[in-house]
Scaffold this active site. Structure first.
Site, PDB file in Angstrom:
ATOM      1  N   HIS A   2      -3.196   0.806   4.162  1.00 43.43           N
ATOM      2  CA  HIS A   2      -3.329   1.563   2.915  1.00 43.43           C
ATOM      3  C   HIS A   2      -1.980   1.814   2.262  1.00 43.43           C
ATOM      4  CE1 HIS A   2      -6.416   3.512   0.511  1.00 43.43           C
ATOM      5  NE2 HIS A   2      -5.560   4.485   0.240  1.00 43.43           N
ATOM      6  N   TYR A  43       1.116   9.305  -7.993  1.00 53.28           N
ATOM      7  CA  TYR A  43       2.180   8.312  -7.849  1.00 53.28           C
ATOM      8  C   TYR A  43       3.394   8.639  -8.721  1.00 53.28           C
ATOM      9  CZ  TYR A  43      -1.352   5.785  -5.295  1.00 53.28           C
ATOM     10  OH  TYR A  43      -2.311   5.441  -4.371  1.00 53.28           O
ATOM     11  N   ARG A  59      -1.351  -0.515  -0.519  1.00 57.02           N
ATOM     12  CA  ARG A  59      -2.029  -0.116  -1.764  1.00 57.02           C
ATOM     13  C   ARG A  59      -1.211   0.942  -2.499  1.00 57.02           C
ATOM     14  NH1 ARG A  59      -7.145   0.781  -4.383  1.00 57.02           N
ATOM     15  NH2 ARG A  59      -7.595   2.983  -4.745  1.00 57.02           N
ATOM     16  N   ARG A 115      -8.054  -1.458  -0.928  1.00 55.13           N
ATOM     17  CA  ARG A 115      -8.319  -0.697   0.280  1.00 55.13           C
ATOM     18  C   ARG A 115      -8.659  -1.715   1.382  1.00 55.13           C
ATOM     19  NH1 ARG A 115     -11.188   1.935  -3.908  1.00 55.13           N
ATOM     20  NH2 ARG A 115     -10.464   4.068  -4.321  1.00 55.13           N
ATOM     21  N   LYS A 137     -14.932   2.085  -3.262  1.00 53.56           N
ATOM     22  CA  LYS A 137     -15.200   3.489  -2.965  1.00 53.56           C
ATOM     23  C   LYS A 137     -16.023   4.110  -4.070  1.00 53.56           C
ATOM     24  CE  LYS A 137     -12.845   7.685  -1.420  1.00 53.56           C
ATOM     25  NZ  LYS A 137     -11.540   8.313  -1.143  1.00 53.56           N
ATOM     26  N   HIS A 163      -9.810   4.328  -9.383  1.00 50.16           N
ATOM     27  CA  HIS A 163      -9.890   5.786  -9.292  1.00 50.16           C
ATOM     28  C   HIS A 163     -10.854   6.314 -10.352  1.00 50.16           C
ATOM     29  CE1 HIS A 163      -5.654   6.164  -7.289  1.00 50.16           C
ATOM     30  NE2 HIS A 163      -6.589   5.853  -6.432  1.00 50.16           N
TER      31      HIS A 163
END
Length: 378
Positions: free
Chosen positions: A321, A356, A324, A232, A257, A347
């Protein structure tokens, strides 16, 4: 066993400007008789009986139903801990939003205490301040579900995104449920269903063209690091020199995150480029620093990506982003297990990573459309 007993659920409600303990239950003769011994009152707006919120009344509820009913207090007691390991946050720049008719000082104090990131704190304070201005003639303690629904309806009608609407709810709930210590008070507020948008992804050829078109060594290193590590933007800017661990072939991402640490790939190609970059620029603390030292600017990275897109002849929208997203999609297309991709991206849920699979075109391109079987002469 508690799940074999009747359940009495405690809720935070406000009655005549005072905190109260609401009680929800499916009535039977025993429960109804026990509730009557507590001498509760009835709240029409909340459709439940209640006692004023005091330690004495709370203890009486637990004593009254002990062994007879399970008292469900998961909505009543605060359960969000301080973010352990997070850096302290100074929100002094946001204090101007405090004061009469604005964001209560206790709101910012708790954001600091719980070590919310500056980005999240800015968002919460701005959104709650706007909510406060909307009801400037009302006391915060008197606002309930109907007022919040009315405000959210105004937000929806103004065309704000689902993400924005959710942030508004979070900012409001933080005050009532965290600052005023009334967890899950607004349990009837429905959150908007999120938009399911597929992320924008560049092809491997497009990524290559961007990197090749970038002549500045520092800018090239930034693009390659973001793409090859799946970072990120904030994670790239926070990287310290010590986070690049060449002996282990990893890049340590700290405080990503959700305040989660993780390790991601350090490819030989990336390492070779970073060594050239380091010799030329000699950063002191952060991997990428500004001209005067210190953390590199996010806006500068966005400009680097935009310039690389233009020079590569790519005319569709992309952002830092996007690199990424491209990293994740390209890993998937080369056969990398989703669980590894989830770990590399940081994640918390595999469902986030599964998006994805909808972006990848590798397998779609191998599927034959049924129209090809029709042998049309067109």
């Amino acid at each position: 066993m508690k799940n074999e007993l009747p359940v009495v659920t405690l809720r935070h409600i406000i009655v005549d400007g005072q905190k109260a303990i609401g009680m929800q239950f499916y009535p039977n003769k025993v429960i109804h008789a026990l509730v009557k011994t507590l001498k509760p009152r009835w709240s029409n707006p909340d459709h439940m009986v209640f006692l004023l919120n005091s330690e004495t009344n709370l203890n009486s509820i637990f004593r009254t139903f002990r062994g007879v009913a399970y008292v469900n207090a998961k909505y009543f007691f605060r359960n969000k801990p301080v973010r352990k390991g997070a850096e302290p946050t100074d929100l002094g720049e946001l204090r101007s939003k405090c004061g009469p008719g604005g964001c209560p000082a206790a709101y910012l104090d708790l954001l600091e205490t719980k070590r919310y990131s500056l980005h999240t704190a800015r968002s919460y304070v701005h959104l709650f301040w706007s909510f406060r201005q909307y009801y400037a003639d009302r006391e915060l303690i008197d606002l309930g579900d109907p007022e919040i629904r009315r405000y959210l309806h105004m937000i929806v009608m103004s065309g704000k995104s689902f993400s924005y609407q959710n942030q508004v709810i979070n900012a409001i709930k933080f005050y009532y449920e965290q600052v005023l210590n009334m967890p899950q008070r607004f349990y009837e507020i429905d959150r908007p269903r999120p938009e399911i948008k597929l992320p924008e992804v560049l092809s491997q050829d497009e990524v290559k063209r961007m990197i090749v078109a970038t002549e500045n060594l520092k800018h090239k290193a930034i693009l390659v690091t973001m793409y090859s590590c799946g970072l990120r933007l904030s994670e790239l800017l926070d990287l310290k020199l010590t986070d690049v661990q060449s002996d282990r072939a990893i890049v340590a991402v700290k405080g990503g995150k959700g305040r989660r640490d993780r390790n991601t790939l350090l490819s030989p190609t990336t390492l070779q480029l970073l060594r050239k970059y380091f010799k030329a620029y000699k950063p002191a603390e952060y991997l990428f620093e500004g001209a005067q030292g210190g953390r590199y600017a996010a806006k500068s990275v966005q400009q680097i990506v935009g310039k690389a897109l233009y020079k590569a002849g790519i005319r569709r929208h992309a952002s830092p982003h996007t690199l990424r997203h491209s990293f994740a999609t390209h890993l998937l297309e080369q056969g990398t297990d989703l669980r590894y991709i989830q770990s590399l991206l940081g994640h918390s849920s595999p469902k986030t990573t599964e998006i994805y699979t909808h972006v990848s075109t590798k397998h779609i391109g191998q599927i034959k459309s049924p129209i090809d079987k029709l042998q049309l002469d067109i």
